[in-house]
Design a protein around this motif. Structure first.
Motif, PDB file in Angstrom:
ATOM      1  N   GLN A 175       0.818  -1.214   0.000  1.00 55.68           N
ATOM      2  CA  GLN A 175       0.000   0.000   0.000  1.00 55.68           C
ATOM      3  C   GLN A 175       0.851   1.264   0.000  1.00 55.68           C
ATOM      4  O   GLN A 175       0.480   2.273  -0.627  1.00 55.68           O
ATOM      5  CB  GLN A 175      -0.936  -0.005   1.213  1.00 55.68           C
ATOM      6  CG  GLN A 175      -2.016  -1.072   1.153  1.00 55.68           C
ATOM      7  CD  GLN A 175      -2.905  -1.059   2.369  1.00 55.68           C
ATOM      8  OE1 GLN A 175      -2.792  -0.178   3.226  1.00 55.68           O
ATOM      9  NE2 GLN A 175      -3.809  -2.030   2.454  1.00 55.68           N
ATOM     10  N   LEU A 176       1.984   1.235   0.710  1.00 52.64           N
ATOM     11  CA  LEU A 176       2.832   2.427   0.811  1.00 52.64           C
ATOM     12  C   LEU A 176       3.989   2.395  -0.173  1.00 52.64           C
ATOM     13  O   LEU A 176       4.843   3.295  -0.146  1.00 52.64           O
ATOM     14  CB  LEU A 176       3.363   2.563   2.242  1.00 52.64           C
ATOM     15  CG  LEU A 176       2.303   2.673   3.343  1.00 52.64           C
ATOM     16  CD1 LEU A 176       2.947   2.761   4.716  1.00 52.64           C
ATOM     17  CD2 LEU A 176       1.398   3.882   3.103  1.00 52.64           C
ATOM     18  N   ASN A 177       4.015   1.339  -1.012  1.00 48.50           N
ATOM     19  CA  ASN A 177       5.060   1.214  -2.027  1.00 48.50           C
ATOM     20  C   ASN A 177       6.459   1.260  -1.398  1.00 48.50           C
ATOM     21  O   ASN A 177       7.341   2.001  -1.840  1.00 48.50           O
ATOM     22  CB  ASN A 177       4.921   2.309  -3.087  1.00 48.50           C
ATOM     23  CG  ASN A 177       5.712   1.964  -4.342  1.00 48.50           C
ATOM     24  OD1 ASN A 177       5.970   0.799  -4.642  1.00 48.50           O
ATOM     25  ND2 ASN A 177       6.128   2.998  -5.069  1.00 48.50           N
ATOM     26  N   LEU A 178       6.645   0.443  -0.342  1.00 53.31           N
ATOM     27  CA  LEU A 178       7.920   0.399   0.360  1.00 53.31           C
ATOM     28  C   LEU A 178       8.747  -0.783  -0.132  1.00 53.31           C
ATOM     29  O   LEU A 178       8.224  -1.878  -0.347  1.00 53.31           O
ATOM     30  CB  LEU A 178       7.697   0.281   1.877  1.00 53.31           C
ATOM     31  CG  LEU A 178       6.886   1.420   2.521  1.00 53.31           C
ATOM     32  CD1 LEU A 178       6.656   1.131   3.994  1.00 53.31           C
ATOM     33  CD2 LEU A 178       7.599   2.759   2.340  1.00 53.31           C
ATOM     34  N   LYS A 179      10.037  -0.565  -0.283  1.00 52.93           N
ATOM     35  CA  LYS A 179      10.959  -1.596  -0.765  1.00 52.93           C
ATOM     36  C   LYS A 179      12.108  -1.774   0.222  1.00 52.93           C
ATOM     37  O   LYS A 179      12.415  -0.874   1.016  1.00 52.93           O
ATOM     38  CB  LYS A 179      11.532  -1.216  -2.138  1.00 52.93           C
ATOM     39  CG  LYS A 179      10.510  -0.843  -3.196  1.00 52.93           C
ATOM     40  CD  LYS A 179       9.709  -2.053  -3.627  1.00 52.93           C
ATOM     41  CE  LYS A 179       8.729  -1.675  -4.755  1.00 52.93           C
ATOM     42  NZ  LYS A 179       7.880  -2.814  -5.145  1.00 52.93           N
ATOM     43  N   LYS A 180      12.735  -2.926   0.121  1.00 50.65           N
ATOM     44  CA  LYS A 180      13.925  -3.187   0.934  1.00 50.65           C
ATOM     45  C   LYS A 180      15.010  -2.173   0.588  1.00 50.65           C
ATOM     46  O   LYS A 180      15.266  -1.893  -0.585  1.00 50.65           O
ATOM     47  CB  LYS A 180      14.419  -4.610   0.692  1.00 50.65           C
ATOM     48  CG  LYS A 180      15.662  -4.968   1.511  1.00 50.65           C
ATOM     49  CD  LYS A 180      16.090  -6.402   1.256  1.00 50.65           C
ATOM     50  CE  LYS A 180      17.356  -6.720   2.060  1.00 50.65           C
ATOM     51  NZ  LYS A 180      17.814  -8.115   1.838  1.00 50.65           N
ATOM     52  N   GLY A 181      15.631  -1.599   1.624  1.00 53.63           N
ATOM     53  CA  GLY A 181      16.686  -0.611   1.432  1.00 53.63           C
ATOM     54  C   GLY A 181      16.182   0.810   1.435  1.00 53.63           C
ATOM     55  O   GLY A 181      16.985   1.766   1.477  1.00 53.63           O
ATOM     56  N   GLN A 182      14.870   1.002   1.397  1.00 51.32           N
ATOM     57  CA  GLN A 182      14.281   2.345   1.375  1.00 51.32           C
ATOM     58  C   GLN A 182      14.332   2.948   2.777  1.00 51.32           C
ATOM     59  O   GLN A 182      14.215   2.263   3.787  1.00 51.32           O
ATOM     60  CB  GLN A 182      12.841   2.263   0.872  1.00 51.32           C
ATOM     61  CG  GLN A 182      12.161   3.600   0.673  1.00 51.32           C
ATOM     62  CD  GLN A 182      10.782   3.419   0.039  1.00 51.32           C
ATOM     63  OE1 GLN A 182      10.476   2.356  -0.503  1.00 51.32           O
ATOM     64  NE2 GLN A 182       9.948   4.460   0.137  1.00 51.32           N
ATOM     65  N   THR A 183      14.502   4.284   2.835  1.00 44.73           N
ATOM     66  CA  THR A 183      14.531   4.993   4.107  1.00 44.73           C
ATOM     67  C   THR A 183      13.137   5.534   4.420  1.00 44.73           C
ATOM     68  O   THR A 183      12.469   6.097   3.542  1.00 44.73           O
ATOM     69  CB  THR A 183      15.536   6.148   4.065  1.00 44.73           C
ATOM     70  OG1 THR A 183      16.842   5.626   3.801  1.00 44.73           O
ATOM     71  CG2 THR A 183      15.564   6.898   5.387  1.00 44.73           C
ATOM     72  N   ILE A 184      12.699   5.344   5.686  1.00 40.80           N
ATOM     73  CA  ILE A 184      11.383   5.815   6.124  1.00 40.80           C
ATOM     74  C   ILE A 184      11.531   6.548   7.447  1.00 40.80           C
ATOM     75  O   ILE A 184      12.558   6.444   8.132  1.00 40.80           O
ATOM     76  CB  ILE A 184      10.388   4.654   6.292  1.00 40.80           C
ATOM     77  CG1 ILE A 184      10.893   3.660   7.377  1.00 40.80           C
ATOM     78  CG2 ILE A 184      10.145   3.930   4.979  1.00 40.80           C
ATOM     79  CD1 ILE A 184       9.894   2.591   7.744  1.00 40.80           C
ATOM     80  N   THR A 185      10.499   7.307   7.802  1.00 40.73           N
ATOM     81  CA  THR A 185      10.435   7.955   9.123  1.00 40.73           C
ATOM     82  C   THR A 185       9.166   7.472   9.804  1.00 40.73           C
ATOM     83  O   THR A 185       8.066   7.579   9.262  1.00 40.73           O
ATOM     84  CB  THR A 185      10.423   9.482   8.996  1.00 40.73           C
ATOM     85  OG1 THR A 185      11.603   9.906   8.326  1.00 40.73           O
ATOM     86  CG2 THR A 185      10.370  10.130  10.373  1.00 40.73           C
ATOM     87  N   LEU A 186       9.334   6.928  11.020  1.00 44.82           N
ATOM     88  CA  LEU A 186       8.198   6.396  11.782  1.00 44.82           C
ATOM     89  C   LEU A 186       8.124   7.143  13.106  1.00 44.82           C
ATOM     90  O   LEU A 186       8.986   6.949  13.983  1.00 44.82           O
ATOM     91  CB  LEU A 186       8.364   4.888  12.008  1.00 44.82           C
ATOM     92  CG  LEU A 186       7.354   4.209  12.920  1.00 44.82           C
ATOM     93  CD1 LEU A 186       5.929   4.384  12.393  1.00 44.82           C
ATOM     94  CD2 LEU A 186       7.674   2.727  13.080  1.00 44.82           C
ATOM     95  N   ASN A 187       7.136   8.053  13.211  1.00 45.94           N
ATOM     96  CA  ASN A 187       6.953   8.833  14.443  1.00 45.94           C
ATOM     97  C   ASN A 187       8.256   9.494  14.886  1.00 45.94           C
ATOM     98  O   ASN A 187       8.712   9.353  16.030  1.00 45.94           O
ATOM     99  CB  ASN A 187       6.366   7.959  15.552  1.00 45.94           C
ATOM    100  CG  ASN A 187       4.983   7.459  15.220  1.00 45.94           C
ATOM    101  OD1 ASN A 187       4.318   7.968  14.296  1.00 45.94           O
ATOM    102  ND2 ASN A 187       4.512   6.459  15.947  1.00 45.94           N
ATOM    103  N   ASP A 188       8.869  10.154  13.936  1.00 46.20           N
ATOM    104  CA  ASP A 188      10.089  10.946  14.116  1.00 46.20           C
ATOM    105  C   ASP A 188      11.362  10.105  14.207  1.00 46.20           C
ATOM    106  O   ASP A 188      12.445  10.671  14.409  1.00 46.20           O
ATOM    107  CB  ASP A 188       9.990  11.847  15.374  1.00 46.20           C
ATOM    108  CG  ASP A 188       8.831  12.821  15.295  1.00 46.20           C
ATOM    109  OD1 ASP A 188       8.534  13.303  14.178  1.00 46.20           O
ATOM    110  OD2 ASP A 188       8.230  13.086  16.357  1.00 46.20           O
ATOM    111  N   TYR A 189      11.271   8.790  14.067  1.00 53.41           N
ATOM    112  CA  TYR A 189      12.448   7.921  14.110  1.00 53.41           C
ATOM    113  C   TYR A 189      12.790   7.478  12.687  1.00 53.41           C
ATOM    114  O   TYR A 189      11.937   6.900  11.999  1.00 53.41           O
ATOM    115  CB  TYR A 189      12.206   6.697  14.989  1.00 53.41           C
ATOM    116  CG  TYR A 189      12.247   6.964  16.468  1.00 53.41           C
ATOM    117  CD1 TYR A 189      13.357   6.635  17.228  1.00 53.41           C
ATOM    118  CD2 TYR A 189      11.158   7.558  17.117  1.00 53.41           C
ATOM    119  CE1 TYR A 189      13.394   6.870  18.599  1.00 53.41           C
ATOM    120  CE2 TYR A 189      11.186   7.805  18.483  1.00 53.41           C
ATOM    121  CZ  TYR A 189      12.303   7.455  19.216  1.00 53.41           C
ATOM    122  OH  TYR A 189      12.345   7.698  20.579  1.00 53.41           O
ATOM    123  N   PRO A 190      14.019   7.738  12.232  1.00 51.73           N
ATOM    124  CA  PRO A 190      14.401   7.319  10.879  1.00 51.73           C
ATOM    125  C   PRO A 190      14.819   5.845  10.852  1.00 51.73           C
ATOM    126  O   PRO A 190      15.504   5.363  11.762  1.00 51.73           O
ATOM    127  CB  PRO A 190      15.603   8.221  10.568  1.00 51.73           C
ATOM    128  CG  PRO A 190      16.213   8.504  11.900  1.00 51.73           C
ATOM    129  CD  PRO A 190      15.079   8.520  12.899  1.00 51.73           C
TER     130      PRO A 190
END
Length: 410
Positions: A175-190
């Motif tokens: 749904q969020l088009n996330l892939k292995k190796g991609q950088t994300i931010t979760l509630n201010d945590y990278p």
């Protein structure tokens, strides 16, 4: 002439009587030893059958244990430990426990001598808002599995989530088009996405796994966890969960412990049934074999005395005929002044040699039959005793008569 020379001449002169006496001894001893050997072979066969049954059971149980072990590892953790005040209906409805317990509970388990569980995995989980994506997710904080100190290290069921990394469920990643190796931010945590789980068809598909310390910080619950997952023992027990609870409650008493139903448990129950069936089969085999052995033993108990009695009667008869045939010789020798003790020694010496000869021939015969001679040599001593017993009375009766009377009758 010396006694031994007289005995040898006597045996040479009356070969038929001596041969019949030896044959009687050989038949009697061989029959008894053969019956005893058959009984020993029956016992060996019983042990062989029991050994084969045990090997078959052990092989089946080992195979089933391997299947259970693989199944349990494939299905994951099957023992869940929650705080004692936790309402389990809430866990079933929401997928997590709202109450928490200290992290040191898992440390206590790891340092204790427990044997009923493996692979301790503490975690802190909550349904929470991923504010950057503006959607609700299941957030689980985990580190690595905590090893039990007194055991060899085991290969973990779940790989640890390293600092700065996140593992994403398949549906969420799609749904969020996330892939292995991609950088994300979760509630201010990278985080860097280290892995995307394949579809599992449950809540894991919308779950994010991050390091335990991060979730404790996000939820303001330092040093707290809300569950400990473990792999229950592969033990052959009727009340496996009861044993797990009894052992763990001594280490962490303020907890609730449940076991998740799985194919592995069904296989464990099947394994227990195989063991129970094997014990029943062994019991039935022993009962059948014991009954058959008792029947054979009763027969042997009756047969052996009859064989000995028949051989004693036969030897007595042959000895009696031998003495009667030589009445004139006995009378002549006694009238010539030969002492009766010398004649007594002659007849009993002849009987003793016949007994020894019968024992030696029997020993050769059972050796040819591949019977273990060391187990039966005591029975070979019966022969000289039989011949001496059978010859004693006829000889004593003949020598006690007056030589003049003997010669007149002749």
């Amino acid at each position: 002439m010396k006694i031994h020379q007289l005995i040898l001449k006597e045996l040479k002169l009356r070969k038929l009587g001596a041969s019949l006496s030896i044959l009687t001894i050989v038949i009697a001893l061989t029959s008894i030893i053969a019956a005893l050997h058959a009984m020993r072979q029956f016992d060996i066969e019983t042990q062989t059958q029991l050994g084969a049954l045990t090997q078959q059971t052990d092989a089946r149980v080992k195979k089933m244990n391997d299947q259970i072990r693989k199944t349990m590892k494939g299905l994951g953790f099957n023992v869940h430990i929650y705080p004692s005040q936790q309402d389990l209906s809430e866990v079933y409805a929401n997928g997590y426990a709202s109450n928490t317990m200290p992290y040191n509970y898992v440390e206590r388990l790891a340092e204790s001598p427990i044997v009923t569980i493996n692979h301790l995995l503490p975690q802190l989980s909550r349904r929470t808002l991923w504010k950057e994506q503006n959607r609700e997710i299941m957030l689980i904080g985990v580190d690595g599995q905590v090893p039990i100190s007194h055991r060899d290290p085991k290969k973990p069921i779940m790989s640890p989530v390293k600092p700065g990394q996140a593992v994403i469920g398949s549906e969420l990643a799609t749904q969020l088009n996330l892939k292995k190796g991609q950088t994300i931010t979760l509630n201010d945590y990278p985080y860097t996405v280290s892995k995307v789980h394949p579809q599992r068809g449950n809540i894991d598909d919308i779950t994010v796994w991050v390091p335990l310390a991060d979730v404790q910080a996000m939820l303001n619950l330092p040093d707290q966890i809300n569950s400990i997952l473990a792999l229950g023992c592969n033990c052959a027990s009727v009340d496996r969960l009861g044993e797990i609870r009894a052992e763990l409650s001594k280490v962490i008493p303020n907890t609730k412990i449940i076991e998740v139903e799985s194919k592995a448990l069904a296989r464990a129950e099947a394994r227990n049934k195989v063991k129970a069936d094997s014990q029943l089969a062994k019991k039935q085999l022993l009962e059948t074999r014991d009954a058959a052995r008792q029947s054979r033993e009763n027969f042997l108990t009756l047969l052996s005395p009859l064989i000995l009695l028949a051989s004693l009667i036969g030897l007595f008869t042959l000895s009696l005929f031998n003495v009667r045939e030589r009445k004139s010789e006995i009378g002549t020798l006694l009238s010539m002044g030969v002492h009766s003790s010398k004649l007594f020694a002659l007849f009993l010496g002849r009987a003793c040699i016949i007994g020894i000869a019968g024992s030696l021939i029997t020993a050769i015969l059972i050796a040819c039959l591949s019977y273990p001679l060391s187990q039966y040599w005591l029975y070979l001593l019966i022969a000289p005793a039989l011949t001496l017993t059978a010859s004693w009375l006829p000889t004593l009766t003949a020598l006690s008569q007056d030589p003049v009377t003997i010669l007149k009758q002749d």
